[in-house]
Design a protein around this motif. Structure first.
Motif, short mmCIF file in Angstrom:
data_model
loop_
_atom_site.label_atom_id
_atom_site.label_comp_id
_atom_site.label_asym_id
_atom_site.label_seq_id
_atom_site.Cartn_x
_atom_site.Cartn_y
_atom_site.Cartn_z
N HIS A 6 0.87 -1.18 0.00
CA HIS A 6 0.00 0.00 0.00
C HIS A 6 0.90 1.22 0.00
N LYS A 7 0.29 2.41 -0.15
CA LYS A 7 1.07 3.63 -0.24
C LYS A 7 0.79 4.56 0.94
N GLU A 8 1.83 5.30 1.31
CA GLU A 8 1.74 6.35 2.30
C GLU A 8 2.21 7.66 1.66
N PHE A 24 5.81 16.51 -1.20
CA PHE A 24 5.16 15.26 -0.80
C PHE A 24 5.78 14.09 -1.56
N ASN A 25 5.85 12.96 -0.89
CA ASN A 25 6.45 11.78 -1.51
C ASN A 25 5.57 10.56 -1.24
N PHE A 26 5.21 9.84 -2.29
CA PHE A 26 4.44 8.61 -2.14
C PHE A 26 5.40 7.44 -1.94
N VAL A 27 5.21 6.73 -0.84
CA VAL A 27 6.11 5.63 -0.48
C VAL A 27 5.32 4.34 -0.40
N GLU A 28 5.84 3.30 -1.02
CA GLU A 28 5.16 2.00 -1.01
C GLU A 28 5.68 1.16 0.15
N LYS A 29 4.75 0.57 0.89
CA LYS A 29 5.11 -0.26 2.03
C LYS A 29 4.20 -1.48 2.10
N GLU A 30 4.62 -2.44 2.94
CA GLU A 30 3.76 -3.60 3.18
C GLU A 30 2.58 -3.20 4.06
N ASN A 69 10.19 12.68 5.94
CA ASN A 69 10.28 11.30 5.46
C ASN A 69 9.47 10.32 6.31
N GLN A 70 8.42 10.86 6.93
CA GLN A 70 7.45 10.05 7.65
C GLN A 70 6.06 10.42 7.16
N ALA A 71 5.10 9.52 7.33
CA ALA A 71 3.74 9.76 6.86
C ALA A 71 3.12 10.95 7.58
N LEU A 72 2.45 11.80 6.81
CA LEU A 72 1.66 12.87 7.42
C LEU A 72 0.48 12.26 8.15
N VAL A 73 -0.07 13.01 9.09
CA VAL A 73 -1.15 12.52 9.94
C VAL A 73 -2.30 13.52 9.91
N TRP A 100 -1.62 9.41 6.68
CA TRP A 100 -2.09 9.49 5.30
C TRP A 100 -1.59 8.25 4.57
N SER A 101 -2.31 7.16 4.77
CA SER A 101 -1.94 5.87 4.22
C SER A 101 -3.20 5.18 3.73
N GLU A 102 -3.03 4.28 2.78
CA GLU A 102 -4.19 3.53 2.29
C GLU A 102 -4.67 2.52 3.34
N TYR A 103 -3.75 2.07 4.20
CA TYR A 103 -4.09 1.19 5.33
C TYR A 103 -3.38 1.69 6.57
N ASN A 104 -3.99 1.47 7.74
CA ASN A 104 -3.39 1.78 9.02
C ASN A 104 -3.66 0.66 10.01
N VAL A 105 -2.72 0.44 10.92
CA VAL A 105 -2.98 -0.38 12.10
C VAL A 105 -3.11 0.58 13.28
N ALA A 106 -4.11 0.36 14.12
CA ALA A 106 -4.36 1.29 15.22
C ALA A 106 -4.79 0.55 16.47
#
Length: 342
Positions: A6-8, A24-30, A69-73, A100-106
């Protein structure tokens, strides 16, 4: 799901002046896996708000700055797609401050469950969320408008200002809005029931403002600062109250904000000015939500949303806040729910 990507959206630079897409930078992560008492959330809508511009600066404030270099909130409306908590099940809709991610764990205990029967779910990011509550406490607790008084609202067609004006009307006040286009002026008067509205982009703004204020100003709800507020301050009545909610006119200023000295005006009028953030009212938020929900269901409150489609367009939606492109709350639609029964 843990094998999928997913992307952040990360903050790539600290902007000088108006931000650009390069900041802004789109970063792909698991996609992360929830631990015990956590849930995996699929983002449905993102809230973009002017205060976030301040967090892009590395300066002391009421809230820590965003890290590079961290996701905005920001405010997020999301669907539970996997739950390791007794508090939520798959398909529940929640709201919270999340990346600001397509998925989050909370942590499930830090999420607010959204009742989809009370109002459309996006209302929980607008009239029943941050902006509606900001209007509620900033006007009713700080300014305390009385029937028959004149209330001026700058940024009146925005997410906060549009609710402020309507709440003031509920309290029996005369409401004058300030906005940046004739279309917005028409909206304020003919849709939201403001008594008058003035276009600050017209050369005749100051004259038009004075004409709209035959009895002066008892309450000024300030969302913008700058030259607009300078003009309103000159019209304050005895014992006027000024709520300072925002100063969007200066958020992208490189040289700092410069204006007239207002102390003398406040001495002459015995006026009061107070700034605030919604965090000041953390313990009272349920009271505000209940009141706003009741007025919304009774048809006493209207709200509008400007919704940009697509996670990839989030930076453009944010930048649009400073160009006045939004009417009401600016949101980004990221996805439709997969499991929720709405």
């Amino acid at each position: 799901m843990t094998t999928k990507q997913h992307k952040e959206i990360h903050l790539a630079n600290r902007p000088e002046g108006m931000p650009t897409n390069d900041d802004f930078n789109f970063v792909e992560k698991e996609i992360p896996t929830p631990a015990e008492n956590e849930v995996l959330l699929k983002t449905l809508y993102l809230s973009v708000d002017p205060y976030m511009r301040g967090r892009m600066r590395d300066v002391k404030s009421y809230i820590p700055p965003f890290e590079l270099n961290q996701a905005l909130v920001g405010g997020v409306l999301a669907e539970v797609v996997e739950s390791n908590s007794d508090l939520f099940e798959k398909g529940d809709i929640v709201s919270s401050n999340l990346s600001w991610s397509e998925y989050n764990v909370a942590d499930a205990a830090k999420l607010q469950k959204v009742d989809p029967t009370a109002a459309p779910i996006t209302a929980h990011l607008s009239v029943l969320g941050l902006t509606g509550l900001t209007a509620y406490f900033g006007l009713l607790d700080i300014a305390k408008p009385q029937a028959g008084e004149t209330i001026v609202v700058s940024g009146a067609a925005g997410a906060v200002g549009s609710i402020v004006g309507q709440l003031a009307k509920i309290k029996g006040a005369r409401v004058v809005g300030i906005a940046g286009s004739d279309e917005k002026i028409d909206y304020l008067i003919n849709e939201l029931g403001f008594d008058a509205a003035v276009n600050y982009k017209k050369d005749s703004f100051k004259e038009d403002l004075i004409a709209a204020l035959p009895n002066g100003v008892d309450v000024y709800f300030d969302n913008v600062g700058g030259d607009i507020s300078d003009a309103v301050m000159k019209e304050l009545n005895k014992h006027a109250r000024v709520t300072v909610c925002g100063a969007i006119s200066s958020y992208n200023s490189v040289d700092g904000d410069i204006g007239p000295r207002i102390q003398g005006q406040f001495i002459k009028t015995s006026a009061m000015m107070k700034g605030f953030t919604l965090g000041d009212y953390a313990k009272d938020l349920p009271t505000g939500v209940a009141a706003l929900t009741q007025w919304l269901q009774e048809g006493k409150l209207k709200y509008d949303e400007t919704i940009v489609e697509g996670f990839e367009n989030t930076p453009e939606a944010f930048l649009g806040l400073f160009k006045g492109t939004n009417l009401g709350k600016q949101l980004v639609k990221v996805a439709d729910p997969a499991f929720a029964k709405l």
